[in-house]
Design a protein around this motif. Sequence first.
Motif, PDB file in Angstrom:
ATOM      1  N   VAL A   1       0.958  -1.060   0.055  1.00 28.75           N
ATOM      2  CA  VAL A   1      -0.200  -0.030   0.149  1.00 28.75           C
ATOM      3  C   VAL A   1       0.881   1.269   0.083  1.00 28.75           C
ATOM      4  O   VAL A   1       0.186   2.195   0.195  1.00 28.75           O
ATOM      5  CB  VAL A   1      -0.675  -0.292   1.185  1.00 28.75           C
ATOM      6  N   GLY A   2       1.919   0.996  -0.855  1.00 27.86           N
ATOM      7  CA  GLY A   2       2.876   1.742  -0.438  1.00 27.86           C
ATOM      8  C   GLY A   2       4.635   1.409  -1.213  1.00 27.86           C
ATOM      9  O   GLY A   2       4.480   0.047  -1.405  1.00 27.86           O
ATOM     10  N   GLU A   3       5.353   2.519  -1.015  1.00 25.16           N
ATOM     11  CA  GLU A   3       6.304   2.091  -1.397  1.00 25.16           C
ATOM     12  C   GLU A   3       7.211   0.720  -0.778  1.00 25.16           C
ATOM     13  O   GLU A   3       8.309   0.213  -0.965  1.00 25.16           O
ATOM     14  CB  GLU A   3       7.433   3.102  -1.435  1.00 25.16           C
ATOM     15  N   GLU A   4       7.431   1.224   0.988  1.00 19.06           N
ATOM     16  CA  GLU A   4       8.025   0.396   1.895  1.00 19.06           C
ATOM     17  C   GLU A   4       7.210  -0.432   2.692  1.00 19.06           C
ATOM     18  O   GLU A   4       6.815   0.462   4.027  1.00 19.06           O
ATOM     19  CB  GLU A   4       9.220   1.064   2.625  1.00 19.06           C
ATOM     20  N   THR A   5       5.175  -0.126   2.702  1.00 21.45           N
ATOM     21  CA  THR A   5       4.353  -0.348   3.028  1.00 21.45           C
ATOM     22  C   THR A   5       3.743  -1.480   2.880  1.00 21.45           C
ATOM     23  O   THR A   5       3.648  -1.514   1.709  1.00 21.45           O
ATOM     24  CB  THR A   5       3.076   1.049   3.472  1.00 21.45           C
ATOM     25  N   VAL A   6       3.354  -1.870   3.853  1.00 21.45           N
ATOM     26  CA  VAL A   6       2.095  -4.064   3.370  1.00 21.45           C
ATOM     27  C   VAL A   6       0.766  -3.196   4.609  1.00 21.45           C
ATOM     28  O   VAL A   6       0.999  -3.041   5.579  1.00 21.45           O
ATOM     29  CB  VAL A   6       2.360  -4.919   3.150  1.00 21.45           C
ATOM     30  N   ALA A   7      -0.107  -3.571   3.582  1.00 19.60           N
ATOM     31  CA  ALA A   7      -1.369  -3.946   4.613  1.00 19.60           C
ATOM     32  C   ALA A   7      -1.505  -5.133   5.035  1.00 19.60           C
ATOM     33  O   ALA A   7      -1.767  -6.616   3.760  1.00 19.60           O
ATOM     34  CB  ALA A   7      -2.994  -3.123   4.312  1.00 19.60           C
TER      35      ALA A   7
ATOM     36  N   GLY B   1       3.655   8.069   8.367  1.00 20.54           N
ATOM     37  CA  GLY B   1       4.205   7.185   8.393  1.00 20.54           C
ATOM     38  C   GLY B   1       3.023   5.693   7.872  1.00 20.54           C
ATOM     39  O   GLY B   1       1.638   6.007   7.232  1.00 20.54           O
ATOM     40  N   PRO B   2       3.278   4.625   7.897  1.00 18.64           N
ATOM     41  CA  PRO B   2       2.509   3.477   8.793  1.00 18.64           C
ATOM     42  C   PRO B   2       1.415   3.980   9.785  1.00 18.64           C
ATOM     43  O   PRO B   2       0.429   3.094   9.768  1.00 18.64           O
ATOM     44  CB  PRO B   2       3.450   2.307   9.246  1.00 18.64           C
TER      45      PRO B   2
ATOM     46  N   ASP C   1       6.091   9.526  -1.089  1.00 16.28           N
ATOM     47  CA  ASP C   1       5.537   8.195  -1.205  1.00 16.28           C
ATOM     48  C   ASP C   1       4.252   8.560   0.090  1.00 16.28           C
ATOM     49  O   ASP C   1       4.230   8.456   1.009  1.00 16.28           O
ATOM     50  CB  ASP C   1       6.010   7.966   0.016  1.00 16.28           C
ATOM     51  N   LEU C   2       2.901   7.725  -0.359  1.00 15.81           N
ATOM     52  CA  LEU C   2       2.030   8.648  -0.011  1.00 15.81           C
ATOM     53  C   LEU C   2       1.084   6.568   0.887  1.00 15.81           C
ATOM     54  O   LEU C   2       0.524   5.838  -0.200  1.00 15.81           O
ATOM     55  CB  LEU C   2       1.238   9.179  -0.916  1.00 15.81           C
ATOM     56  N   PRO C   3       1.432   6.394   2.006  1.00 11.64           N
ATOM     57  CA  PRO C   3       1.126   4.791   2.253  1.00 11.64           C
ATOM     58  C   PRO C   3      -0.939   4.868   1.808  1.00 11.64           C
ATOM     59  O   PRO C   3      -1.500   5.845   2.331  1.00 11.64           O
ATOM     60  CB  PRO C   3       1.374   4.881   3.421  1.00 11.64           C
ATOM     61  N   HIS C   4      -1.181   3.958   1.955  1.00 14.00           N
ATOM     62  CA  HIS C   4      -2.636   3.983   1.257  1.00 14.00           C
ATOM     63  C   HIS C   4      -3.368   4.775   0.640  1.00 14.00           C
ATOM     64  O   HIS C   4      -4.518   5.604   1.071  1.00 14.00           O
ATOM     65  CB  HIS C   4      -3.210   3.857   3.229  1.00 14.00           C
TER      66      HIS C   4
ATOM     67  N   CYS D   1       0.260  16.370   3.858  1.00 12.25           N
ATOM     68  CA  CYS D   1       0.945  16.999   4.522  1.00 12.25           C
ATOM     69  C   CYS D   1       2.200  16.605   4.033  1.00 12.25           C
ATOM     70  O   CYS D   1       2.724  15.318   4.526  1.00 12.25           O
ATOM     71  CB  CYS D   1       1.271  17.716   6.293  1.00 12.25           C
ATOM     72  N   ARG D   2       2.951  16.868   3.401  1.00 13.53           N
ATOM     73  CA  ARG D   2       4.307  16.996   2.964  1.00 13.53           C
ATOM     74  C   ARG D   2       5.759  17.640   4.177  1.00 13.53           C
ATOM     75  O   ARG D   2       7.274  17.160   4.327  1.00 13.53           O
ATOM     76  CB  ARG D   2       4.547  17.350   1.755  1.00 13.53           C
ATOM     77  N   ASP D   3       4.956  18.228   4.521  1.00  7.88           N
ATOM     78  CA  ASP D   3       6.223  18.747   5.505  1.00  7.88           C
ATOM     79  C   ASP D   3       5.428  19.832   7.329  1.00  7.88           C
ATOM     80  O   ASP D   3       4.031  19.871   7.159  1.00  7.88           O
ATOM     81  CB  ASP D   3       6.850  20.058   5.111  1.00  7.88           C
ATOM     82  N   GLU D   4       6.404  20.592   7.982  1.00  9.74           N
ATOM     83  CA  GLU D   4       5.696  20.920   9.163  1.00  9.74           C
ATOM     84  C   GLU D   4       4.779  21.813   8.738  1.00  9.74           C
ATOM     85  O   GLU D   4       4.565  21.924   9.920  1.00  9.74           O
ATOM     86  CB  GLU D   4       6.612  21.141   9.873  1.00  9.74           C
ATOM     87  N   ARG D   5       5.355  22.792   7.917  1.00 10.29           N
ATOM     88  CA  ARG D   5       4.321  24.299   8.144  1.00 10.29           C
ATOM     89  C   ARG D   5       3.019  23.013   7.607  1.00 10.29           C
ATOM     90  O   ARG D   5       2.050  23.523   8.114  1.00 10.29           O
ATOM     91  CB  ARG D   5       4.970  24.527   6.996  1.00 10.29           C
TER      92      ARG D   5
END
Length: 215
Positions: free
Chosen positions: A14-20, A111-112, A141-144, A161-165
Amino acid sequence: MDERSAKIVSITPVGEETVAIELETPDGMVAKPGQFFLIRATVEGEEFARHYTMSSPDAEETFELTVGIDPEGDFSPWLASREPGDLLSITGPFGRIFYDGEPDSAILAGGPGIGAGLGVAERAHRDGGQTTLIARCEPDDLPHERRLATLASSDVPVFICRDERSIASAVSAVMAERPDTQWFVFGFRPFASLARDAIVDAGGVGDDAKIESYG
Ligand SMILES: Cc1cc2nc3c(=O)[nH]c(=O)nc-3n(C[C@H](O)[C@H](O)[C@H](O)COP(=O)(O)OP(=O)(O)OC[C@H]3O[C@@H](n4cnc5c(N)ncnc54)[C@H](O)[C@@H]3O)c2cc1C
């Protein structure tokens, strides 16, 4: 709490480095979105135990765990390479950070942790509650992604969101409209701490937020 076996129904990237990982719910097991399980296994002769949070809106017949794969990790690459039909030794559910029928909720997930955030948001929406999901992910990478899009198309506000701001501005936007919302946070420690700060900076009470830090 007893250790039991749960059979894997499916494992889906469900993402580059993520599985469900979808598991059959053992008889009599009751779990709420946001609770977590301990999984034990022997990997190359060494025993490991790691925690994973439920990422489905319920555990009626099956339930889901979302696993971020740390390529350097001892356990997550092994877990992600299991196959349907394999059994996992699980204990749980554990944890006080779970969706408890709150009519107004907002979730910060990184992330996960986006899996657990989705489980809570989908359940809150299904129960007729008002909810918002703020998902923090890496630029590439956007999981799910699909489940996030489905949730957004059912009129639940979803902020990517890709950053803190952008996290700070999404939290402020929610707080401006719903200052009494119940905040949930799911993710690894740096994200959990950043999320708590964003809630406090926007006028919320950090200790009132339901925060599950993945360590
Ligand atoms: C309550 C809770 C809920 C959780 N829920 C989830 C979830 O839903 N999804 C999820 O993906 N994770 C979750 N986690 C995290 C999960 O339990 C694991 O910690 C994660 O999968 C990493 O495990 P690992 O064995 O692959 O990595 P580890 O082997 O534990 O390593 C993690 C990192 O540390 C580095 N490292 C390890 N040992 C050393 C060392 N001696 N020196 C230097 N560096 C080292 C590794 O290189 C790696 O980069 C949760 C944790 C908690 C506490």
